[in-house]
Structure formats: structure tokens, C-alpha cells
Scaffold this motif. Structure first.
Motif, PDB file in Angstrom:
ATOM      1  N   VAL A  37      -9.755  11.174 -74.477  1.00 36.19           N
ATOM      2  CA  VAL A  37      -8.502  10.481 -74.800  1.00 36.19           C
ATOM      3  C   VAL A  37      -8.332   9.231 -73.943  1.00 36.19           C
ATOM      4  CG1 VAL A  37      -5.999  10.704 -74.988  1.00 36.19           C
ATOM      5  CG2 VAL A  37      -7.451  12.715 -75.368  1.00 36.19           C
ATOM      6  N   ASP A  38      -8.192   8.089 -74.607  1.00 36.79           N
ATOM      7  CA  ASP A  38      -7.928   6.817 -73.943  1.00 36.79           C
ATOM      8  C   ASP A  38      -6.422   6.691 -73.716  1.00 36.79           C
ATOM      9  OD1 ASP A  38      -7.615   4.087 -73.252  1.00 36.79           O
ATOM     10  OD2 ASP A  38      -9.382   3.530 -74.420  1.00 36.79           O
ATOM     11  N   THR A  39      -5.998   6.569 -72.456  1.00 37.76           N
ATOM     12  CA  THR A  39      -4.567   6.508 -72.139  1.00 37.76           C
ATOM     13  C   THR A  39      -4.085   5.085 -71.868  1.00 37.76           C
ATOM     14  OG1 THR A  39      -4.898   6.800 -69.744  1.00 37.76           O
ATOM     15  CG2 THR A  39      -4.705   8.800 -71.088  1.00 37.76           C
ATOM     16  N   ARG A  40      -4.957   4.104 -72.065  1.00 35.77           N
ATOM     17  CA  ARG A  40      -4.625   2.721 -71.735  1.00 35.77           C
ATOM     18  C   ARG A  40      -3.790   2.068 -72.848  1.00 35.77           C
ATOM     19  NH1 ARG A  40     -10.373   0.210 -71.259  1.00 35.77           N
ATOM     20  NH2 ARG A  40     -10.487   1.357 -73.223  1.00 35.77           N
ATOM     21  N   ASP A  41      -3.456   0.811 -72.620  1.00 35.91           N
ATOM     22  CA  ASP A  41      -2.835  -0.032 -73.641  1.00 35.91           C
ATOM     23  C   ASP A  41      -3.693   0.022 -74.897  1.00 35.91           C
ATOM     24  OD1 ASP A  41      -2.527  -2.562 -75.162  1.00 35.91           O
ATOM     25  OD2 ASP A  41      -1.116  -3.087 -73.574  1.00 35.91           O
ATOM     26  N   SER A  42      -3.069   0.148 -76.065  1.00 34.99           N
ATOM     27  CA  SER A  42      -3.839   0.286 -77.309  1.00 34.99           C
ATOM     28  C   SER A  42      -4.704  -0.939 -77.601  1.00 34.99           C
ATOM     29  CB  SER A  42      -2.902   0.566 -78.488  1.00 34.99           C
ATOM     30  OG  SER A  42      -1.949  -0.463 -78.648  1.00 34.99           O
ATOM     31  N   GLY A  47     -10.370  -3.212 -78.322  1.00 31.70           N
ATOM     32  CA  GLY A  47     -11.510  -4.041 -77.925  1.00 31.70           C
ATOM     33  C   GLY A  47     -11.238  -5.069 -76.848  1.00 31.70           C
ATOM     34  N   TRP A  48      -9.958  -5.298 -76.524  1.00 33.46           N
ATOM     35  CA  TRP A  48      -9.629  -6.285 -75.500  1.00 33.46           C
ATOM     36  C   TRP A  48      -9.934  -5.727 -74.116  1.00 33.46           C
ATOM     37  CZ3 TRP A  48      -8.412 -11.224 -76.476  1.00 33.46           C
ATOM     38  CH2 TRP A  48      -8.020 -11.538 -77.778  1.00 33.46           C
ATOM     39  N   ASN A  49     -10.500  -6.576 -73.271  1.00 35.42           N
ATOM     40  CA  ASN A  49     -10.810  -6.182 -71.899  1.00 35.42           C
ATOM     41  C   ASN A  49      -9.700  -6.693 -70.989  1.00 35.42           C
ATOM     42  OD1 ASN A  49     -11.877  -5.540 -69.414  1.00 35.42           O
ATOM     43  ND2 ASN A  49     -13.937  -6.266 -69.894  1.00 35.42           N
ATOM     44  N   ILE A  55     -17.455  -3.577 -69.687  1.00 30.85           N
ATOM     45  CA  ILE A  55     -17.701  -3.379 -71.115  1.00 30.85           C
ATOM     46  C   ILE A  55     -16.362  -3.275 -71.852  1.00 30.85           C
ATOM     47  CG2 ILE A  55     -17.815  -0.856 -70.923  1.00 30.85           C
ATOM     48  CD1 ILE A  55     -20.243  -0.986 -72.869  1.00 30.85           C
ATOM     49  N   ASN A  56     -16.323  -3.737 -73.088  1.00 32.89           N
ATOM     50  CA  ASN A  56     -15.078  -3.754 -73.875  1.00 32.89           C
ATOM     51  C   ASN A  56     -14.923  -2.503 -74.728  1.00 32.89           C
ATOM     52  OD1 ASN A  56     -15.293  -6.451 -72.991  1.00 32.89           O
ATOM     53  ND2 ASN A  56     -14.185  -7.192 -74.773  1.00 32.89           N
ATOM     54  N   GLY A  57     -13.681  -2.260 -75.121  1.00 32.57           N
ATOM     55  CA  GLY A  57     -13.412  -1.234 -76.126  1.00 32.57           C
ATOM     56  C   GLY A  57     -13.177   0.145 -75.540  1.00 32.57           C
ATOM     57  N   HIS A  58     -13.416   1.160 -76.371  1.00 35.85           N
ATOM     58  CA  HIS A  58     -13.167   2.542 -75.978  1.00 35.85           C
ATOM     59  C   HIS A  58     -14.463   3.342 -76.011  1.00 35.85           C
ATOM     60  CE1 HIS A  58     -12.646   2.317 -80.408  1.00 35.85           C
ATOM     61  NE2 HIS A  58     -13.329   3.449 -80.389  1.00 35.85           N
ATOM     62  N   ILE A  59     -14.457   4.457 -75.318  1.00 37.10           N
ATOM     63  CA  ILE A  59     -15.616   5.349 -75.342  1.00 37.10           C
ATOM     64  C   ILE A  59     -15.812   5.846 -76.769  1.00 37.10           C
ATOM     65  CG2 ILE A  59     -16.557   7.539 -74.504  1.00 37.10           C
ATOM     66  CD1 ILE A  59     -14.921   7.108 -71.934  1.00 37.10           C
ATOM     67  N   PRO A 149      -2.975  -9.035 -77.628  1.00 35.14           N
ATOM     68  CA  PRO A 149      -2.021  -8.530 -76.644  1.00 35.14           C
ATOM     69  C   PRO A 149      -1.159  -9.656 -76.096  1.00 35.14           C
ATOM     70  CG  PRO A 149      -4.176  -8.769 -75.628  1.00 35.14           C
ATOM     71  CD  PRO A 149      -4.345  -9.127 -77.085  1.00 35.14           C
ATOM     72  N   ALA A 150      -0.032  -9.308 -75.503  1.00 38.04           N
ATOM     73  CA  ALA A 150       0.897 -10.304 -74.973  1.00 38.04           C
ATOM     74  C   ALA A 150       0.256 -11.144 -73.871  1.00 38.04           C
ATOM     75  CB  ALA A 150       2.151  -9.614 -74.443  1.00 38.04           C
ATOM     76  N   THR A 151      -0.600 -10.532 -73.062  1.00 37.86           N
ATOM     77  CA  THR A 151      -1.234 -11.288 -71.976  1.00 37.86           C
ATOM     78  C   THR A 151      -2.099 -12.422 -72.514  1.00 37.86           C
ATOM     79  OG1 THR A 151      -2.982  -9.596 -71.959  1.00 37.86           O
ATOM     80  CG2 THR A 151      -1.259  -9.410 -70.299  1.00 37.86           C
ATOM     81  N   TRP A 152      -2.801 -12.161 -73.609  1.00 39.35           N
ATOM     82  CA  TRP A 152      -3.622 -13.217 -74.211  1.00 39.35           C
ATOM     83  C   TRP A 152      -2.729 -14.335 -74.743  1.00 39.35           C
ATOM     84  CZ3 TRP A 152      -3.935 -15.657 -78.870  1.00 39.35           C
ATOM     85  CH2 TRP A 152      -5.055 -16.454 -79.091  1.00 39.35           C
ATOM     86  N   VAL A 153      -1.623 -13.971 -75.393  1.00 39.36           N
ATOM     87  CA  VAL A 153      -0.689 -14.977 -75.920  1.00 39.36           C
ATOM     88  C   VAL A 153      -0.168 -15.857 -74.790  1.00 39.36           C
ATOM     89  CG1 VAL A 153       1.497 -15.352 -77.125  1.00 39.36           C
ATOM     90  CG2 VAL A 153      -0.025 -13.507 -77.860  1.00 39.36           C
ATOM     91  N   LYS A 154       0.248 -15.229 -73.700  1.00 34.75           N
ATOM     92  CA  LYS A 154       0.800 -15.983 -72.566  1.00 34.75           C
ATOM     93  C   LYS A 154      -0.235 -16.949 -71.996  1.00 34.75           C
ATOM     94  CE  LYS A 154       3.937 -16.792 -69.323  1.00 34.75           C
ATOM     95  NZ  LYS A 154       3.213 -17.720 -68.435  1.00 34.75           N
ATOM     96  N   ASN A 155      -1.464 -16.477 -71.813  1.00 41.42           N
ATOM     97  CA  ASN A 155      -2.513 -17.339 -71.262  1.00 41.42           C
ATOM     98  C   ASN A 155      -2.845 -18.497 -72.202  1.00 41.42           C
ATOM     99  OD1 ASN A 155      -2.780 -15.775 -68.958  1.00 41.42           O
ATOM    100  ND2 ASN A 155      -4.397 -14.493 -69.822  1.00 41.42           N
ATOM    101  N   ALA A 156      -2.897 -18.204 -73.501  1.00 40.75           N
ATOM    102  CA  ALA A 156      -3.199 -19.252 -74.483  1.00 40.75           C
ATOM    103  C   ALA A 156      -2.059 -20.266 -74.568  1.00 40.75           C
ATOM    104  CB  ALA A 156      -3.466 -18.627 -75.849  1.00 40.75           C
ATOM    105  N   MET A 157      -0.816 -19.796 -74.424  1.00 43.35           N
ATOM    106  CA  MET A 157       0.330 -20.707 -74.410  1.00 43.35           C
ATOM    107  C   MET A 157       0.272 -21.635 -73.196  1.00 43.35           C
ATOM    108  SD  MET A 157       3.467 -18.194 -75.541  1.00 43.35           S
ATOM    109  CE  MET A 157       4.688 -19.345 -74.921  1.00 43.35           C
ATOM    110  N   ASP A 158      -0.053 -21.079 -72.037  1.00 41.36           N
ATOM    111  CA  ASP A 158      -0.134 -21.873 -70.808  1.00 41.36           C
ATOM    112  C   ASP A 158      -1.182 -22.964 -70.916  1.00 41.36           C
ATOM    113  OD1 ASP A 158       1.848 -20.310 -69.738  1.00 41.36           O
ATOM    114  OD2 ASP A 158       0.507 -19.064 -68.525  1.00 41.36           O
TER     115      ASP A 158
END
Length: 428
Positions: A37-42, A47-49, A55-59, A149-158
Motif C-alpha cells: 500500500v502506497d500511503t503517499r500523495d496520489s 508517477g510524479w517524483n 525512481i518514479n511512480g509506485h511499486i 500536483p500543486a507543487t508543479w503548478v507553483k514552480n511552473a508559475m514562478d
């Protein structure tokens, strides 16, 4: 004092999962008695690192139960029941050995929830403690990058690399959620611009291109869409892809995802900067959206390479209700196959996690398989007017399925013509 320490040690043994090493996890990856079970952000599952892993993604073979879903804001009474059912469907039951992986905080939050629901055989797999985690097989969705993800949006906006728009129904004076706080710099898009009232069917190609120009969107842009009601974002995303916009992405989880990441919103109105030329006078991806005649062509080939898939509630499907106050005729398109959706015409629980992120794609495909939907065929999705079906189409693109399409006007258009065949009642 010794008695208290002894009790604390016993209690910690009961409450805390046991660590598992890479070799033991590798040995049990294909063991049906072990559920990973992956408990991280969906988004990381997709696939986002976001954790600077090697390595990217899930087991491979893992399911997901994100700690984010356990936030109080998402666990209303209805969502609690949905989550309990999902946990069972994932095979996370007392009889199995459950391996949780993610950060320490995420794993412990999920462990606490599972133990409260009777699951006891829990193990932890910590990437920090197992530096050889890259020996495990990992996988991602082929096109996970279009669901951001929101983090990617924020970085791309900056970096000024994207154009962000809030999408919802209603003129700016009626857009209460937008006016209360939106992603900084994001103009509001009223969905009436793409499907004008009173029928709310898809606008003409000419008007859609004019709309894009008015919003300052060209075919060469990278656009990110979001909203409180995420369904509207996917509706517009498919239309922009149809027009030929080079790079169209959606914020996974919408406005809540932005707030969960701790980013600020701003109040007030942001006006778009119009452009004179979209870059094409006609849509560049015409096969992505079909009209009524296109839907009939799909039905003609239903038994071979194509399927017309109904993304509506069960009550809409059997003709118990139309689902819309402005739509009277009830039933289903004869020859279509049901693809589920949610309990109402405004919801899509069967395709989302309780935080409104995309549901585990393998669970979606498994659901389809049980409904007789073969993903090797070309799938054309429809609903009442295109919102739910557009979201499901976008998810199919995230998973890498090709040649799927949207019957945009769906039941609303089909049911207007009394000569079109329809059915009602429970199906065999």
C-alpha cells in the motif's frame, strides 16, 4: 515506574507496524496474502517524483491509500463509507499482511486508521531505511504528467511557463468561490462560454476558437486548469485538446489540492489578455469529440472495435430520472454500455478518491472489465451534457489509452430526437 515502562513498550508494539526489508518485500510482491500500500500523495503514485527518489511512480502491483484522504476536511459521513468500501476492494483486510510505504508520518497515519478498522498485520517499508529500494519494480501511468500536483503548478508559475485558469459555471459576478480566493494570476472561465444556455450543448468550432482567443489561449500554449468543482476543468481540458492546444493539464484535486499544499490564494478579478490569432481557424484534433452522427457510427461498430460508454448514474441509466431539471426524457442510448459514475448527475465517486483526485487507474480498468468494457477497443464516453464523460476521457488519457473520444452533447442531444432508439428498465 518499571511497570509503566513495560506497559508503554507493550502498547508501542501493539500500535506500531514492524519494519520490513527489501529482500522480504521482493519475496512477497506476488504473494496474494501480502497487500502493498502506497500511503503517499496520489500524484506520487501516478508517477510524479515529489520526494527526490531514485525512481518514479509506485511499486508494481501496489495499491494506494493516501494519508491525505484521512484529513478531517475529507472525512464527512458519506466519504467515510466510501473509503471503508474502497479499503475492502483494495484487499486491505484483517486476514492479509499489509505493507505500508511512504514517509514515517504518512505510514503511521494510515496505520492508525487501519487499526481502528480492525486491520492488525501491518508492516512498514521505509525508503530511507532501505537505500536499495530501486531493486523493486516501479511503474507509472504513461501520461501521468498531464495530471499535475500543486507543487508543479507553483514552480511552473514562478518560472512563467504556464497559463492558469479557474473554470466554473457562472459569470464573474456569480463566481463566489473564485471571488473568495483563487490561484494568484488566474482568470475565471465561465463554462457558458463553451456550452451556451439554454441547452448547454457544445458551442460551434468557430465560437470555441474565438473564445480561446478572448481568453488569451493559443495552440502553442501550456495551460493548466483548475476549479473547486474539478469536473468543469476536465470539460474544458478536452475542448482545448480538441481545438489543438499543445499542452493542456489539470490540477489533480483542484482548488483543495492548492490549499492542502499550503499555497496562498488571492481575491479580486484577474482579466485575461486576449490574443488576435489562436493559430488555426479550425480544430486540430477533430476526432476527439464526436457529434450525434459520430455516436451512431460508434454504435454500428459496437461489437467489433468500438464502444459507446455511458458515464451516468444507475438511476439515469435505467430511466428512473433524467438527472437534470431542464431535461425531461429518461433512459439510455440503445446499444451503449454502462460505465458507472456516481450517485447523482453532479458527482463522479466511482472515478475519484475522496479528496477529488483521480482514482487508482488499475481499479478503474478493473471496474470497466467487470462491466464488459474492453480497453483494447476505442471508447467513446458520454453523459448528460459532457462534464462527467470528459473527466473520464481525460483519466483514460492519463493511463495511456489511445483513440478514445467524447460524445460531447450526450443524452441531452440524443434524447431530443424522438426517432433515436432508447431503452429503459433494468438490464439483464
Amino acid at each position: 515506574m518499571k511497570k509503566i515502562l513495560f506497559l508503554l513498550i507493550i502498547l508501542s508494539t501493539i500500535l506500531l507496524g514492524k519494519d520490513i526489508k527489501t529482500n522480504e518485500l521482493l519475496k512477497n510482491l506476488n504473494n496474494p496474502e501480502w497487500i502493498i500500500v502506497d500511503t503517499r500523495d496520489s500524484n506520487e503514485y501516478n508517477g510524479w517524483n515529489l520526494s527526490n527518489l531514485k525512481i518514479n511512480g509506485h511499486i508494481k502491483g501496489a495499491t494506494d491509500l493516501s494519508a491525505n484522504w484521512l484529513k478531517t476536511k475529507y472525512l464527512n459521513s458519506n466519504n467515510k463509507e466510501i473509503l471503508k468500501q474502497r479499503v475492502l476492494e483494495k484487499g486491505i483486510i484483517p486476514e492479509k499482511n499489509i505493507v505500508l510505504y511512504g514517509t514515517s508520518t504518512e505510514m503511521k497515519d494510515v496505520e492508525k486508521y487501519l487499526k481502528e478498522n480492525g486491520v492488525k498485520n501491518i508492516y512498514f517499508y521505509d525508503f530511507e531505511k532501505n537505500k536499495d529500494y530501486d531493486r523493486l519494480p516501479f511503474e507509472t501511468y504513461k501520461n501521468y504528467e498531464i495530471l499535475v500536483p500543486a507543487t508543479w503548478v507553483k514552480n511552473a508559475m514562478d518560472k512563467n511557463e504556464i497559463k492558469v485558469f479557474e473554470v466554473s459555471w457562472g459569470s464573474i459576478k456569480d463566481a463566489a468561490v473564485y471571488l473568495a480566493g483563487h490561484i494568484p494570476g488566474a482568470p475565471h472561465i465561465n463554462t457558458d462560454s463553451i456550452e451556451p444556455p439554454p441547452k448547454w450543448m457544445l458551442n460551434t468550432d468557430e465560437n470555441l476558437i474565438k473564445f480561446a482567443e478572448e481568453m488569451g489561449i493559443s495552440k502553442n500554449d501550456r495551460v493548466v486548469l483548475y476549479g473547486e468543482n474539478v469536473m468543469a476543468s476536465y470539460r474544458l481540458a478536452i475542448i482545448l485538446k480538441y481545438l489543438g492546444v499543445k499542452d493542456v493539464r489539470v490540477l489533480n484535486g483542484g482548488l483543495d489540492a492548492w490549499k492542502d499544499a499550503g499555497y496562498k490564494t488571492e481575491m479580486g478579478i484577474v482579466k485575461p489578455t486576449p490574443i488576435k490569432d489562436f493559430g488555426s481557424k479550425t480544430p486540430l484534433n477533430k476526432s476527439l469529440i464526436v457529434n450525434e452522427n459520430g455516436a451512431k457510427q460508434v454504435l454500428k461498430d459496437n461489437k467489433n472495435s468500438k464502444l459507446l460508454v455511458d458515464i451516468r448514474s444507475y438511476n439515469e441509466r435505467i430511466g428512473k430520472e433524467s438527472g437534470y431539471s431542464y431535461m425531461d426524457r429518461k433512459g439510455r442510448i440503445t446499444g451503449s454500455v454502462w460505465g458507472k459514475s456516481g450517485t447523482k448527475s453532479t458527482t463522479l465517486e466511482d472515478y475519484r478518491n475522496i479528496d477529488n483526485t483521480m482514482r487508482n487507474g488499475y481499479e478503474i480498468i478493473s471496474m470497466w472489465s467487470g462491466l464488459g468494457i474492453n480497453t483494447n477497443k476505442e471508447l467513446t464516453f458520454f453523459c448528460g451534457s459532457g462534464w462527467r464523460a470528459a473527466e473520464v476521457l481525460f483519466y483514460s488519457q492519463v493511463m495511456g489509452l489511445k483513440n478514445n473520444a467524447l460524445y460531447s452533447n450526450g443524452w441531452m442531444e440524443w434524447s431530443e430526437d424522438s426517432s433515436n432508439p432508447i431503452e429503459t428498465g433494468i438490464e439483464n
